[in-house]
Write a protein that holds these residues in place. Structure first.
Motif, PDB file in Angstrom:
ATOM      1  N   CYS B  59      50.492  79.542  50.932  1.00  0.00           N
ATOM      2  CA  CYS B  59      50.678  78.464  51.922  1.00  0.00           C
ATOM      3  C   CYS B  59      49.396  78.296  52.734  1.00  0.00           C
ATOM      4  O   CYS B  59      48.967  77.175  53.013  1.00  0.00           O
ATOM      5  N   GLU B  60      48.788  79.400  53.113  1.00  0.00           N
ATOM      6  CA  GLU B  60      47.543  79.326  53.878  1.00  0.00           C
ATOM      7  C   GLU B  60      46.401  78.763  53.037  1.00  0.00           C
ATOM      8  O   GLU B  60      45.578  77.995  53.526  1.00  0.00           O
ATOM      9  N   VAL B  61      46.358  79.143  51.759  1.00  0.00           N
ATOM     10  CA  VAL B  61      45.329  78.583  50.873  1.00  0.00           C
ATOM     11  C   VAL B  61      45.464  77.056  50.849  1.00  0.00           C
ATOM     12  O   VAL B  61      44.476  76.332  50.966  1.00  0.00           O
ATOM     13  N   GLU B  62      46.695  76.575  50.742  1.00  0.00           N
ATOM     14  CA  GLU B  62      46.912  75.111  50.754  1.00  0.00           C
ATOM     15  C   GLU B  62      46.418  74.516  52.052  1.00  0.00           C
ATOM     16  O   GLU B  62      45.646  73.558  52.071  1.00  0.00           O
ATOM     17  N   GLY B  63      46.818  75.132  53.152  1.00  0.00           N
ATOM     18  CA  GLY B  63      46.503  74.581  54.467  1.00  0.00           C
ATOM     19  C   GLY B  63      45.044  74.672  54.833  1.00  0.00           C
ATOM     20  O   GLY B  63      44.515  73.805  55.527  1.00  0.00           O
ATOM     21  N   GLN B  64      44.365  75.713  54.364  1.00  0.00           N
ATOM     22  CA  GLN B  64      42.981  75.950  54.771  1.00  0.00           C
ATOM     23  C   GLN B  64      41.935  75.516  53.756  1.00  0.00           C
ATOM     24  O   GLN B  64      40.815  75.200  54.123  1.00  0.00           O
ATOM     25  N   SER B  65      42.275  75.533  52.471  1.00  0.00           N
ATOM     26  CA  SER B  65      41.252  75.255  51.453  1.00  0.00           C
ATOM     27  C   SER B  65      41.511  74.004  50.630  1.00  0.00           C
ATOM     28  O   SER B  65      40.575  73.329  50.219  1.00  0.00           O
ATOM     29  N   PHE B  66      42.797  73.706  50.373  1.00  0.00           N
ATOM     30  CA  PHE B  66      43.122  72.563  49.518  1.00  0.00           C
ATOM     31  C   PHE B  66      43.234  71.281  50.331  1.00  0.00           C
ATOM     32  O   PHE B  66      42.668  70.236  50.013  1.00  0.00           O
ATOM     33  N   ARG B  67      43.962  71.369  51.415  1.00  0.00           N
ATOM     34  CA  ARG B  67      44.350  70.217  52.194  1.00  0.00           C
ATOM     35  C   ARG B  67      43.175  69.404  52.714  1.00  0.00           C
ATOM     36  O   ARG B  67      43.173  68.172  52.633  1.00  0.00           O
ATOM     37  N   GLY B  68      42.168  70.091  53.260  1.00  0.00           N
ATOM     38  CA  GLY B  68      41.023  69.413  53.880  1.00  0.00           C
ATOM     39  C   GLY B  68      40.330  68.457  52.924  1.00  0.00           C
ATOM     40  O   GLY B  68      40.294  67.240  53.164  1.00  0.00           O
ATOM     41  N   PRO B  69      39.777  68.992  51.814  1.00  0.00           N
ATOM     42  CA  PRO B  69      39.089  68.090  50.886  1.00  0.00           C
ATOM     43  C   PRO B  69      40.035  67.096  50.205  1.00  0.00           C
ATOM     44  O   PRO B  69      39.649  65.949  49.966  1.00  0.00           O
ATOM     45  N   ALA B  70      41.288  67.500  49.924  1.00  0.00           N
ATOM     46  CA  ALA B  70      42.236  66.554  49.315  1.00  0.00           C
ATOM     47  C   ALA B  70      42.456  65.369  50.243  1.00  0.00           C
ATOM     48  O   ALA B  70      42.454  64.212  49.827  1.00  0.00           O
ATOM     49  N   PHE B  71      42.618  65.668  51.531  1.00  0.00           N
ATOM     50  CA  PHE B  71      42.823  64.596  52.502  1.00  0.00           C
ATOM     51  C   PHE B  71      41.603  63.701  52.617  1.00  0.00           C
ATOM     52  O   PHE B  71      41.720  62.480  52.757  1.00  0.00           O
ATOM     53  N   SER B  72      40.413  64.290  52.574  1.00  0.00           N
ATOM     54  CA  SER B  72      39.187  63.478  52.648  1.00  0.00           C
ATOM     55  C   SER B  72      39.138  62.454  51.535  1.00  0.00           C
ATOM     56  O   SER B  72      38.748  61.297  51.743  1.00  0.00           O
ATOM     57  N   ILE B  73      39.538  62.861  50.327  1.00  0.00           N
ATOM     58  CA  ILE B  73      39.553  61.932  49.191  1.00  0.00           C
ATOM     59  C   ILE B  73      40.545  60.797  49.459  1.00  0.00           C
ATOM     60  O   ILE B  73      40.233  59.615  49.309  1.00  0.00           O
ATOM     61  N   ILE B  74      41.749  61.186  49.905  1.00  0.00           N
ATOM     62  CA  ILE B  74      42.803  60.193  50.168  1.00  0.00           C
ATOM     63  C   ILE B  74      42.374  59.238  51.275  1.00  0.00           C
ATOM     64  O   ILE B  74      42.572  58.025  51.212  1.00  0.00           O
ATOM     65  N   GLU B  75      41.719  59.798  52.280  1.00  0.00           N
ATOM     66  CA  GLU B  75      41.248  59.007  53.416  1.00  0.00           C
ATOM     67  C   GLU B  75      40.273  57.925  52.955  1.00  0.00           C
ATOM     68  O   GLU B  75      40.365  56.772  53.373  1.00  0.00           O
ATOM     69  N   GLN B  76      39.356  58.315  52.089  1.00  0.00           N
ATOM     70  CA  GLN B  76      38.328  57.372  51.649  1.00  0.00           C
ATOM     71  C   GLN B  76      38.876  56.345  50.670  1.00  0.00           C
ATOM     72  O   GLN B  76      38.518  55.174  50.727  1.00  0.00           O
ATOM     73  N   ILE B  77      39.706  56.790  49.749  1.00  0.00           N
ATOM     74  CA  ILE B  77      40.121  55.894  48.669  1.00  0.00           C
ATOM     75  C   ILE B  77      41.330  55.053  49.054  1.00  0.00           C
ATOM     76  O   ILE B  77      41.422  53.874  48.728  1.00  0.00           O
ATOM     77  N   LEU B  78      42.278  55.667  49.763  1.00  0.00           N
ATOM     78  CA  LEU B  78      43.535  54.987  50.047  1.00  0.00           C
ATOM     79  C   LEU B  78      43.575  54.366  51.435  1.00  0.00           C
ATOM     80  O   LEU B  78      44.004  53.232  51.616  1.00  0.00           O
ATOM     81  N   LEU B  79      43.111  55.138  52.422  1.00  0.00           N
ATOM     82  CA  LEU B  79      43.269  54.687  53.812  1.00  0.00           C
ATOM     83  C   LEU B  79      42.151  53.761  54.277  1.00  0.00           C
ATOM     84  O   LEU B  79      42.395  52.825  55.024  1.00  0.00           O
ATOM     85  N   LEU B 135      46.734  62.075  45.186  1.00  0.00           N
ATOM     86  CA  LEU B 135      45.506  62.214  44.405  1.00  0.00           C
ATOM     87  C   LEU B 135      45.705  61.678  42.987  1.00  0.00           C
ATOM     88  O   LEU B 135      44.862  60.966  42.444  1.00  0.00           O
ATOM     89  N   VAL B 136      46.856  62.031  42.409  1.00  0.00           N
ATOM     90  CA  VAL B 136      47.121  61.670  41.015  1.00  0.00           C
ATOM     91  C   VAL B 136      47.537  60.218  40.878  1.00  0.00           C
ATOM     92  O   VAL B 136      47.067  59.510  39.986  1.00  0.00           O
ATOM     93  N   ASN B 137      48.416  59.760  41.776  1.00  0.00           N
ATOM     94  CA  ASN B 137      49.061  58.453  41.584  1.00  0.00           C
ATOM     95  C   ASN B 137      48.456  57.301  42.358  1.00  0.00           C
ATOM     96  O   ASN B 137      48.760  56.153  42.081  1.00  0.00           O
ATOM     97  N   ALA B 138      47.621  57.612  43.359  1.00  0.00           N
ATOM     98  CA  ALA B 138      47.097  56.514  44.165  1.00  0.00           C
ATOM     99  C   ALA B 138      45.584  56.543  44.288  1.00  0.00           C
ATOM    100  O   ALA B 138      44.985  55.592  44.771  1.00  0.00           O
ATOM    101  N   CYS B 139      44.944  57.653  43.903  1.00  0.00           N
ATOM    102  CA  CYS B 139      43.499  57.775  44.072  1.00  0.00           C
ATOM    103  C   CYS B 139      42.749  57.850  42.751  1.00  0.00           C
ATOM    104  O   CYS B 139      41.522  57.978  42.744  1.00  0.00           O
ATOM    105  N   GLY B 140      43.479  57.826  41.652  1.00  0.00           N
ATOM    106  CA  GLY B 140      42.816  57.898  40.354  1.00  0.00           C
ATOM    107  C   GLY B 140      42.126  59.224  40.101  1.00  0.00           C
ATOM    108  O   GLY B 140      41.160  59.297  39.343  1.00  0.00           O
ATOM    109  N   LYS B 141      42.608  60.291  40.744  1.00  0.00           N
ATOM    110  CA  LYS B 141      41.959  61.601  40.571  1.00  0.00           C
ATOM    111  C   LYS B 141      42.848  62.559  39.763  1.00  0.00           C
ATOM    112  O   LYS B 141      42.766  63.774  39.922  1.00  0.00           O
ATOM    113  N   GLY B 142      43.682  61.997  38.916  1.00  0.00           N
ATOM    114  CA  GLY B 142      44.579  62.811  38.105  1.00  0.00           C
ATOM    115  C   GLY B 142      43.860  63.782  37.195  1.00  0.00           C
ATOM    116  O   GLY B 142      44.395  64.829  36.828  1.00  0.00           O
TER     117      GLY B 142
END
Lengths: 211, 174
Positions: B59-79, B135-142
């Motif tokens: 859970c911490e790995v998700e919150g500390q290592s995955f979430r940040g960069p995943a959100f950055s991608i979503i922020e740029q491509i989707l938001l 990432l997979v369904n809305a950002c084309g990063k599947g």
């Protein structure tokens, strides 16, 4: 029973947070040095313990565990009946502990770490501090601390009137902000945050790691 | 607005109210629900102290290592388009690299373990559903997922759970 092994570095505040937790729980441990300055954390031996190559990692019997926030949660549960009770006494209190732990991990830590990185790490590696980045992160942190000020005006500690994991989690970064980044005014300018910081940072189990 | 800030002073969603009790931070909410309703439905916390510890770790790995960069991608491509900003391609590139490195560790882990914390679906897997879905369904990063054999199998498994599909269907911005 073998003592818990903590693989870490004495100047790494996350390592120190885990040691503080062990002290609070009155649990014996052995600190195994991972020499960060020589890149020991990126060598195969350490990566076999923690594939993300960061400290600390603990070994407790057959269990190898990393992520400092997960480690302190494990210790708080395993040693629930002894030392400081970090989790509150009811399901709701425990939930509030986790809520404020998440606030630390998601809202407090990122800007605080960015400030520390710009002011301390970047110059250490030969670069120059990006003042605009520092200012932006200070602004973010101010907003978070305003919320803490409101909260701590009603509650002695973050999750309630008991010292918990949520408060413990704030020790490392705040220690850096105050003592290494010259940003102590963020804390001292807020009456209740200041009182809370003075309280939690003066716990002997924390202070002992810095003498 | 004031009504929401009274529930969550950080002005974020979601927030739950359970009787007199108000709680925010989605990961804390998930943990509270998993504990409160332990004994019914899916067991999301493992069965032993050790399993629980590994759930917390991932859970911490998700919150500390995955979430940040995943959100950055979503922020740029989707938001960014929704907010009228232009996409920062460099930021996307850096974040894709970061997510890739984290997923390499996941690939190794999932080659030995059916789910992240062990051979049981847990909160740690559940925490990955929302951002990976985008990432997979809305950002084309599947390809980040599909190019990694065990990560792909894991993703196909967890994203096909009925409890997830029920909410994923409704994930559209108006």
């Amino acid at each position: 029973m073998a003592a818990i092994k903590v693989h870490g570095y004495h100047a790494s505040t996350l390592t120190v947070m885990v040691l503080c937790c062990l002290n609070e729980k009155e649990v014996e441990y052995e600190l195994v040095l991972v020499d960060l300055p020589t890149g020991a954390h990126k060598k195969p031996e350490y990566l076999a313990l923690n594939p993300f190559g960061v400290v600390p990692t603990i070994q407790d019997g057959d269990l190898t565990l990393y992520e400092s926030r997960a480690i302190i949660r494990y210790l708080a549960k395993k040693f629930q009946g002894q030392g400081t009770n970090f989790l509150g006494s009811t399901l709701s209190e425990e939930a509030l502990v986790y809520q404020w732990c998440e606030v630390e991990g998601q809202s407090f830590n990122p800007p605080a770490l960015s400030i520390f990185s710009q002011i301390v790490f970047v110059p250490m590696r030969g670069g120059s501090t990006d003042e605009a980045a520092v200012e932006m992160n200070v602004e973010k942190l101010e907003k978070v601390l305003d919320i803490y000020e409101e909260r701590l005006s009603k509650s002695k500690y973050l999750a309630g009137d008991f010292f918990s994991l949520a408060d413990l989690q704030h020790l490392p970064c705040t220690h850096y902000l105050v003592n290494a980044c010259g940003k102590g005014d963020l804390i001292s300018s807020r009456k209740h945050v200041n009182a809370w910081w003075e309280d939690i940072s003066s716990r002997p189990t924390w202070k002992i790691n810095f003498t | 607005k004031p009504q929401h800030l009274a529930l969550n002073p950080f002005g974020q969603i979601p927030v739950i109210q359970d009787g007199d009790f108000t709680l925010f931070e989605s990961r804390a909410i998930a943990k509270y629900l998993a504990k409160k309703y332990m004994g019914q439905g899916t067991d999301l916390l493992g069965s032993t102290l050790t399993e629980r510890a590994l759930v917390e770790q991932w859970c911490e790995v998700e919150g500390q290592s995955f979430r940040g960069p995943a959100f950055s991608i979503i922020e740029q491509i989707l938001l960014a388009p929704i907010l009228g900003d232009s996409r920062d391609e460099e930021a996307v590139k850096i974040s894709v690299e970061k997510v890739g490195k984290v997923l390499d560790v996941y690939e190794e882990r999932l080659s030995k373990s059916k789910y992240l914390a062990g051979d049981f679906f847990s909160l740690a897997d559940l925490q990955h559903l929302p951002y990976t879905h985008y990432l997979v369904n809305a950002c084309g990063k599947g390809d980040l997922i599909s190019s990694r054999k065990h990560v792909k199998a894991w993703w196909e498994d967890i994203s096909s759970r009925p409890a997830w599909k029920k909410v994923a269907e409704k994930m559209k911005f108006k």
